[in-house]
Design a protein around this motif. Structure first.
Motif, PDB file in Angstrom:
ATOM      1  N   THR A 155      94.149  76.505 -46.941  1.00  0.00           N
ATOM      2  CA  THR A 155      94.394  77.954 -47.047  1.00  0.00           C
ATOM      3  C   THR A 155      93.300  78.585 -47.913  1.00  0.00           C
ATOM      4  N   HIS A 156      93.147  79.878 -47.770  1.00  0.00           N
ATOM      5  CA  HIS A 156      92.149  80.613 -48.560  1.00  0.00           C
ATOM      6  C   HIS A 156      92.819  81.845 -49.173  1.00  0.00           C
ATOM      7  N   MET A 157      93.386  81.689 -50.368  1.00  0.00           N
ATOM      8  CA  MET A 157      93.988  82.836 -51.062  1.00  0.00           C
ATOM      9  C   MET A 157      92.951  83.411 -52.025  1.00  0.00           C
ATOM     10  N   THR A 178      86.504  84.401 -52.033  1.00  0.00           N
ATOM     11  CA  THR A 178      85.389  85.311 -51.778  1.00  0.00           C
ATOM     12  C   THR A 178      84.353  84.610 -50.925  1.00  0.00           C
ATOM     13  N   PHE A 179      84.029  85.247 -49.784  1.00  0.00           N
ATOM     14  CA  PHE A 179      82.923  84.777 -48.951  1.00  0.00           C
ATOM     15  C   PHE A 179      81.984  85.959 -48.783  1.00  0.00           C
ATOM     16  N   GLY A 180      80.805  85.888 -49.359  1.00  0.00           N
ATOM     17  CA  GLY A 180      79.869  87.024 -49.286  1.00  0.00           C
ATOM     18  C   GLY A 180      80.535  88.255 -49.866  1.00  0.00           C
ATOM     19  N   PHE A 205      86.836  67.546 -51.567  1.00  0.00           N
ATOM     20  CA  PHE A 205      85.715  68.473 -51.741  1.00  0.00           C
ATOM     21  C   PHE A 205      85.277  68.933 -50.364  1.00  0.00           C
ATOM     22  N   LYS A 206      85.240  70.256 -50.176  1.00  0.00           N
ATOM     23  CA  LYS A 206      84.790  70.743 -48.869  1.00  0.00           C
ATOM     24  C   LYS A 206      83.300  71.008 -48.911  1.00  0.00           C
ATOM     25  N   MET A 207      82.612  70.593 -47.864  1.00  0.00           N
ATOM     26  CA  MET A 207      81.186  70.930 -47.744  1.00  0.00           C
ATOM     27  C   MET A 207      80.947  71.509 -46.359  1.00  0.00           C
ATOM     28  N   PHE A 208      80.018  72.448 -46.309  1.00  0.00           N
ATOM     29  CA  PHE A 208      79.746  73.182 -45.074  1.00  0.00           C
ATOM     30  C   PHE A 208      78.455  72.684 -44.439  1.00  0.00           C
ATOM     31  N   MET A 209      78.534  72.357 -43.144  1.00  0.00           N
ATOM     32  CA  MET A 209      77.321  72.069 -42.374  1.00  0.00           C
ATOM     33  C   MET A 209      76.867  73.359 -41.666  1.00  0.00           C
ATOM     34  N   ALA A 210      77.559  74.446 -41.919  1.00  0.00           N
ATOM     35  CA  ALA A 210      77.234  75.756 -41.323  1.00  0.00           C
ATOM     36  C   ALA A 210      76.992  76.786 -42.431  1.00  0.00           C
ATOM     37  N   TYR A 211      76.645  77.989 -42.011  1.00  0.00           N
ATOM     38  CA  TYR A 211      76.369  79.124 -42.916  1.00  0.00           C
ATOM     39  C   TYR A 211      75.146  78.875 -43.809  1.00  0.00           C
ATOM     40  N   PRO A 212      73.954  78.684 -43.199  1.00  0.00           N
ATOM     41  CA  PRO A 212      72.741  78.474 -44.000  1.00  0.00           C
ATOM     42  C   PRO A 212      72.457  79.690 -44.883  1.00  0.00           C
ATOM     43  N   VAL A 230      87.809  86.397 -34.485  1.00  0.00           N
ATOM     44  CA  VAL A 230      86.601  85.849 -35.116  1.00  0.00           C
ATOM     45  C   VAL A 230      87.002  84.891 -36.230  1.00  0.00           C
ATOM     46  N   MET A 231      86.943  83.628 -35.879  1.00  0.00           N
ATOM     47  CA  MET A 231      87.122  82.551 -36.861  1.00  0.00           C
ATOM     48  C   MET A 231      86.119  81.471 -36.476  1.00  0.00           C
ATOM     49  N   SER A 232      85.812  80.580 -37.424  1.00  0.00           N
ATOM     50  CA  SER A 232      84.863  79.515 -37.118  1.00  0.00           C
ATOM     51  C   SER A 232      85.493  78.164 -37.372  1.00  0.00           C
ATOM     52  N   PRO A 233      85.349  77.240 -36.415  1.00  0.00           N
ATOM     53  CA  PRO A 233      84.786  77.434 -35.088  1.00  0.00           C
ATOM     54  C   PRO A 233      85.630  78.441 -34.280  1.00  0.00           C
ATOM     55  N   THR A 257      96.593  75.505 -41.441  1.00  0.00           N
ATOM     56  CA  THR A 257      96.413  76.850 -40.860  1.00  0.00           C
ATOM     57  C   THR A 257      94.999  77.392 -40.951  1.00  0.00           C
ATOM     58  N   ASP A 258      94.219  76.964 -41.961  1.00  0.00           N
ATOM     59  CA  ASP A 258      92.979  77.680 -42.279  1.00  0.00           C
ATOM     60  C   ASP A 258      93.311  79.173 -42.446  1.00  0.00           C
ATOM     61  N   HIS A 259      94.430  79.422 -43.139  1.00  0.00           N
ATOM     62  CA  HIS A 259      94.854  80.819 -43.393  1.00  0.00           C
ATOM     63  C   HIS A 259      93.745  81.520 -44.182  1.00  0.00           C
ATOM     64  N   CYS A 260      93.026  82.393 -43.510  1.00  0.00           N
ATOM     65  CA  CYS A 260      91.869  83.056 -44.115  1.00  0.00           C
ATOM     66  C   CYS A 260      91.908  84.505 -43.631  1.00  0.00           C
ATOM     67  N   PRO A 261      92.861  85.285 -44.181  1.00  0.00           N
ATOM     68  CA  PRO A 261      93.175  86.585 -43.592  1.00  0.00           C
ATOM     69  C   PRO A 261      92.223  87.697 -44.005  1.00  0.00           C
ATOM     70  N   PRO A 295      83.913  89.207 -41.278  1.00  0.00           N
ATOM     71  CA  PRO A 295      84.373  88.037 -42.036  1.00  0.00           C
ATOM     72  C   PRO A 295      85.158  87.080 -41.132  1.00  0.00           C
ATOM     73  N   ASN A 296      84.827  85.807 -41.245  1.00  0.00           N
ATOM     74  CA  ASN A 296      85.414  84.783 -40.366  1.00  0.00           C
ATOM     75  C   ASN A 296      86.777  84.352 -40.890  1.00  0.00           C
ATOM     76  N   GLY A 297      87.768  84.370 -40.037  1.00  0.00           N
ATOM     77  CA  GLY A 297      89.052  83.809 -40.424  1.00  0.00           C
ATOM     78  C   GLY A 297      90.219  84.591 -39.874  1.00  0.00           C
TER      79      GLY A 297
HETATM   80  O1  URP Z   1      86.682  81.145 -39.929  1.00  0.00           O
HETATM   81  C1  URP Z   1      87.031  80.462 -40.865  1.00  0.00           C
HETATM   82  N1  URP Z   1      87.437  79.229 -40.642  1.00  0.00           N
HETATM   83  N2  URP Z   1      87.023  80.942 -42.088  1.00  0.00           N
HETATM   84  C2  URP Z   1      87.423  80.298 -43.237  1.00  0.00           C
HETATM   85  C3  URP Z   1      86.342  79.537 -43.896  1.00  0.00           C
HETATM   86  C4  URP Z   1      86.237  78.182 -43.306  1.00  0.00           C
HETATM   87  O2  URP Z   1      85.201  77.857 -42.767  1.00  0.00           O
HETATM   88  O3  URP Z   1      87.206  77.418 -43.375  1.00  0.00           O
END
Ligand code: URP
Ligand code: ZN
Ligand code: ZN
Length: 475
Positions: free
Chosen positions: A61-63, A66-68, A151-158, A292-295, A320-324, A349-351
């Motif tokens: 979840t993402h409560m 902050t992304f960008g 620990f989460k690491m991203f292979m995306a969002y350069p 719009v969510m990723s993937p 869920t990847d709850h990222c509202p 914003p993705n999510g």
């Molecule tokens: O689109 C998504 N999944 N946003 C939340 C951030 C992430 O990559 O989990």
């Protein structure tokens, strides 16, 4: 001491299914049996005709993340309240490390947001964006002393949060030696970025280009690479929000070879597919921003493969990847939400939200439709995430000695999902108007009733940080 007796419910765990009473003293289950007596001050809850599930564990979840320029629409108070109404009693959220913050500072900062505001129990994964000797040492310390073992690491969002292969490998090697695990966002970020720039240069700015510039093959490529890095590092690896058949294939192959690879998928990939983007029709329609969510959403064929994989344990759990983010700018005072990308899909914003609907939609669309068994449902919703992320048996089951986190669920009640009756600060749900069968009636967190018949009856802010043990061990 406070005591609660839940009478006559059908107790369903990952392995059991039987009718019994559950007796709770303070925060824990102390006995399970037939015709258990109530004391004079015992709160008695009649659960005849109801199912009892262990409280849901949502490990993505993402409560208030902050992304960008954008902050997610739910904070720990609103998001965890929403989760509780949906039957989830524990979340694992994120603490962001970046160039201004060490992993330990990130944990402290996340703690300060959740402390006294979270309404259910919580833990953190640290998002690692930079790796050096100090960061690696902090990661080791977090696993051993802070109860933060993933620990989460991203292979995306350069250019923002993406890590290169060397950083990912070093992190995996370190955490693998200390009982931790890296969770990967697997998409080939540099190629995605190239496709985005090409689409924008051709004047394609509408949200459906989000999906067109993140093809499944790039999730497959990154997943394969992530597995190879983990194999070399001799560490377990976890893939978040797996959506593509091309990625699933590599997970299945690796697991068949005995490599400790784990993966989740999310309800949006199980109930929606890429045709939803086409349904938004016109080139300039902004309707698809909600998707719009990723993937992005994948093919119907991929969706069927995900359901099969959940049944066969090729996928281990559903988070869920709850990222509202709100569809309407300014809703509840939130800014830089979906309309931030009105003229450029790459800025949306993705999510998507989902923390309140997970248990219901998977019960209705998974168990009732015959795709998964009832026991497997409990395993996917609660037991497997608790085991994989070091919370079991405190969380994830109904057993003597476990926390009394219990969902009382009516398998027969029908209702229609709507954002208007949900408790998130987000202004939409992907499941708007879906008629479902199965309803969360009451929710207990460590013996305290939080939700009863659509009412909040709990104290607020009584969620607690849960220190987690070693992860990636349920193999
Ligand atoms: O689109 C998504 N999944 N946003 C939340 C951030 C992430 O990559 O989990
Ligand atoms: Zn991600
Ligand atoms: Zn996420």
């Amino acid at each position: 001491m406070t005591t609660t007796l839940i009478r006559g419910g059908r107790i369903v765990t990952a392995v059991d299914d039987y009718i019994a009473d559950v007796f709770i003293e303070d925060e824990q289950i102390v006995s399970i049996g037939l015709n258990l007596p109530a004391g004079p001050d015992t709160q008695v809850i009649d659960a005849a005709g109801m199912m009892l599930f262990p409280g849901g564990v949502d490990c993505h979840t993402h409560m208030e993340n902050t992304f960008g320029p954008s902050v997610t629409a739910d904070n720990f108070h609103t998001g965890t309240r929403s989760a509780a109404f949906g039957g989830t009693t524990t979340i694992i959220d994120f603490a962001l490390q970046n160039h201004n913050t060490s992993p330990l500072q990130a944990i402290e900062r996340a703690q300060s947001k959740a402390d006294c505001t979270a309404n259910i129990d919580y833990g953190f994964h640290v998002i690692i964006t930079e790796v050096d000797k100090r960061v690696l040492e902090d990661m080791r310390y977090a696993i051993r002393h802070e109860g933060v073992s993933s620990f989460k690491m991203f292979m995306a969002y350069p250019g923002t949060v993406m890590s290169d292969d060397a950083a990912i490998f070093q992190a995996m090697r370190m955490v693998g030696q200390h009982g931790g695990m890296v969770a990967l966002h697997a998409e080939n970020g540099t190629i995605v970025e190239l496709l985005i720039q090409e689409a924008l240069a051709q004047g394609h700015t509408s949200p459906r280009y989000h999906a067109l510039t993140r093809p499944a093959i790039l999730e497959g490529e990154a997943t394969h690479r992530g597995i190879k890095l983990a194999e070399l590092a001799e560490a377990p690896v976890y893939f978040v929000h797996l959506s593509a058949k091309e990625a699933l294939k590599h997970v299945v192959e690796a697991r068949d070879l005995g490599i400790p690879v784990f993966a989740e998928t999310c309800p949006h990939y199980l109930f929606f597919d890429e045709s939803a983007y086409a349904a938004t029709d016109e080139e300039d329609s902004f309707d698809a921003a909600r998707l719009v969510m990723s993937p992005p959403l994948r093919s119907k064929e991929a969706q069927n493969a995900l359901w099969t994989a959940l049944k066969t344990d090729d996928l281990q759990l559903i988070s869920t990847d709850h990222c509202p983010y709100c569809l309407k700018e300014g809703h509840q005072g939130k800014i830089n939400q979906k309309p931030f990308g009105k003229d450029d899909f790459s800025k949306i914003p993705n999510g998507v939200p989902g923390v309140e609907t997970r248990m219901t939609v998977v019960y209705d669309g998974g168990v009732r439709s015959g795709r998964i068994s009832l026991n497997r449902y409990v395993e996917l919703m609660s037991t497997a995430p608790a085991k994989l992320f070091g919370l079991f048996p405190k969380k994830g089951t109904i057993a003597v000695g476990s926390d009394a986190d219990i969902v009382i669920f009516d398998p027969n009640e029908q209702h229609t999902i709507s954002a208007a009756t949900q408790h998130s600060d987000c202004d939409f749900t992907l499941f708007e108007g879906h008629r479902v069968q199965g309803k969360v009636k009451k929710v207990l967190l460590r013996g305290q009733l939080l939700v009863s018949d659509d009412q909040w009856v709990g104290k607020t802010g009584q969620g607690r940080f849960v220190a987690r043990g070693e992860v990636g061990k349920c193999w």
